[in-house]
Design a protein around this motif. Structure first.
Motif, PDB file in Angstrom:
ATOM      1  N   ASN A   5     -10.546  -3.569   2.336  1.00 14.67           N
ATOM      2  CA  ASN A   5     -10.422  -2.213   2.861  1.00 14.67           C
ATOM      3  C   ASN A   5      -9.552  -1.391   1.907  1.00 14.67           C
ATOM      4  O   ASN A   5      -8.706  -1.948   1.213  1.00 14.67           O
ATOM      5  CB  ASN A   5      -9.753  -2.272   4.242  1.00 14.67           C
ATOM      6  N   ILE A   6      -9.787  -0.070   1.876  1.00 17.99           N
ATOM      7  CA  ILE A   6      -8.941   0.814   1.069  1.00 17.99           C
ATOM      8  C   ILE A   6      -8.386   1.892   1.991  1.00 17.99           C
ATOM      9  O   ILE A   6      -9.148   2.550   2.707  1.00 17.99           O
ATOM     10  CB  ILE A   6      -9.731   1.451  -0.099  1.00 17.99           C
ATOM     11  N   ILE A   7      -7.094   2.041   1.998  1.00 17.22           N
ATOM     12  CA  ILE A   7      -6.441   3.062   2.821  1.00 17.22           C
ATOM     13  C   ILE A   7      -5.842   4.091   1.867  1.00 17.22           C
ATOM     14  O   ILE A   7      -5.059   3.737   0.979  1.00 17.22           O
ATOM     15  CB  ILE A   7      -5.335   2.444   3.700  1.00 17.22           C
ATOM     16  N   ILE A   8      -6.224   5.349   2.066  1.00 18.58           N
ATOM     17  CA  ILE A   8      -5.719   6.428   1.215  1.00 18.58           C
ATOM     18  C   ILE A   8      -5.046   7.452   2.112  1.00 18.58           C
ATOM     19  O   ILE A   8      -5.578   7.797   3.173  1.00 18.58           O
ATOM     20  CB  ILE A   8      -6.882   7.079   0.426  1.00 18.58           C
ATOM     21  N   LYS A  10      -1.350  10.422   2.573  1.00 18.42           N
ATOM     22  CA  LYS A  10      -0.166  11.072   2.008  1.00 18.42           C
ATOM     23  C   LYS A  10       1.060  10.683   2.814  1.00 18.42           C
ATOM     24  O   LYS A  10       0.941  10.302   3.986  1.00 18.42           O
ATOM     25  CB  LYS A  10      -0.350  12.589   1.993  1.00 18.42           C
ATOM     26  N   ILE A  35      -0.882  -1.776  -4.039  1.00 21.35           N
ATOM     27  CA  ILE A  35      -0.477  -0.408  -3.724  1.00 21.35           C
ATOM     28  C   ILE A  35      -0.385   0.398  -5.016  1.00 21.35           C
ATOM     29  O   ILE A  35       0.189  -0.073  -6.003  1.00 21.35           O
ATOM     30  CB  ILE A  35       0.904  -0.372  -3.022  1.00 21.35           C
ATOM     31  N   GLY A  37       0.338   4.690  -6.325  1.00 18.89           N
ATOM     32  CA  GLY A  37       0.711   6.004  -5.821  1.00 18.89           C
ATOM     33  C   GLY A  37       1.228   6.925  -6.903  1.00 18.89           C
ATOM     34  O   GLY A  37       1.691   6.482  -7.963  1.00 18.89           O
ATOM     35  N   GLU A 111       1.061  10.637  -2.623  1.00 20.00           N
ATOM     36  CA  GLU A 111      -0.306  10.181  -2.335  1.00 20.00           C
ATOM     37  C   GLU A 111      -0.404   8.703  -2.664  1.00 20.00           C
ATOM     38  O   GLU A 111      -0.027   8.297  -3.762  1.00 20.00           O
ATOM     39  CB  GLU A 111      -1.313  10.954  -3.192  1.00 20.00           C
ATOM     40  N   TYR A 112      -0.907   7.926  -1.706  1.00 23.80           N
ATOM     41  CA  TYR A 112      -0.988   6.477  -1.940  1.00 23.80           C
ATOM     42  C   TYR A 112      -2.401   5.960  -1.718  1.00 23.80           C
ATOM     43  O   TYR A 112      -3.225   6.594  -1.040  1.00 23.80           O
ATOM     44  CB  TYR A 112      -0.010   5.729  -1.020  1.00 23.80           C
ATOM     45  N   LYS A 113      -2.644   4.815  -2.333  1.00 27.19           N
ATOM     46  CA  LYS A 113      -3.874   4.054  -2.114  1.00 27.19           C
ATOM     47  C   LYS A 113      -3.447   2.622  -1.887  1.00 27.19           C
ATOM     48  O   LYS A 113      -2.685   2.074  -2.700  1.00 27.19           O
ATOM     49  CB  LYS A 113      -4.779   4.088  -3.360  1.00 27.19           C
ATOM     50  N   ILE A 114      -3.887   2.037  -0.806  1.00 24.95           N
ATOM     51  CA  ILE A 114      -3.600   0.624  -0.554  1.00 24.95           C
ATOM     52  C   ILE A 114      -4.929  -0.122  -0.497  1.00 24.95           C
ATOM     53  O   ILE A 114      -5.801   0.230   0.291  1.00 24.95           O
ATOM     54  CB  ILE A 114      -2.811   0.424   0.761  1.00 24.95           C
ATOM     55  N   PHE A 115      -5.064  -1.106  -1.346  1.00 21.37           N
ATOM     56  CA  PHE A 115      -6.266  -1.948  -1.387  1.00 21.37           C
ATOM     57  C   PHE A 115      -5.935  -3.247  -0.660  1.00 21.37           C
ATOM     58  O   PHE A 115      -5.155  -4.060  -1.166  1.00 21.37           O
ATOM     59  CB  PHE A 115      -6.671  -2.251  -2.837  1.00 21.37           C
TER      60      PHE A 115
END
Ligand code: ZN
Length: 137
Positions: A5-8, A10, A35, A37, A111-115
């Motif tokens: 899953n990818i969570i994007i 702020k 993670i 950002g 701004e973050y992206k969590i894979f």
């Protein structure tokens, strides 16, 4: 390992960066992940690990900074998800600071992206050689 899953998203102004990332990881029940950002922060609280003393020196920069890069991972330490992030920031003159992110760093905009990664969890155990909690593999 595969990306599950990818969570994007702020992080709002005046939130604390590492504390908020930990909250997001707990809320989403992520045990293993990556993670990334970028953004801006109002101050920076980070560490440099002294390899002889086996302890972190804390460094605090009290001015606005651009976050050029935040890179981190999520794995299991002492039976709970643990967020480990390193951060690179620049000031208004382009001078760069960076290290191991500590709590107390206040967000201006982020701004973050969590894979989220599926499969076997990465587990951290105490390592006598370094004094750090390192991955089993
Ligand atoms: Zn670190």
């Amino acid at each position: 390992m595969k990306i599950k899953n990818i969570i994007i998203g702020k992080i709002k102004k005046d939130s604390f960066l590492l504390e908020k990332l930990n909250e997001i990881v707990k809320e989403n029940k992520i045990n293993c992940g990556i993670i990334l950002g970028i953004g801006a922060i109002q101050n920076l609280n980070f560490g440099f690990y002294n390899q002889e003393k086996h302890e972190y020196k804390t460094i605090t920069i009290n001015k606005p900074l651009e976050v050029l890069n935040l890179t981190g991972n999520i794995s299991i330490k002492e039976n709970s998800p643990f967020v480990h992030c390193h951060i690179t920031c620049a000031d208004e003159d382009g001078k760069v600071y960076g290290g191991h992110l500590f709590e107390g760093t206040k967000v201006f905009a982020f701004e973050y992206k969590i894979f989220e990664v599926e499969g076997k969890f990465l587990i951290r155990n105490f390592d006598n050689l370094t004094g750090l909690f390192l991955w089993e593999r």
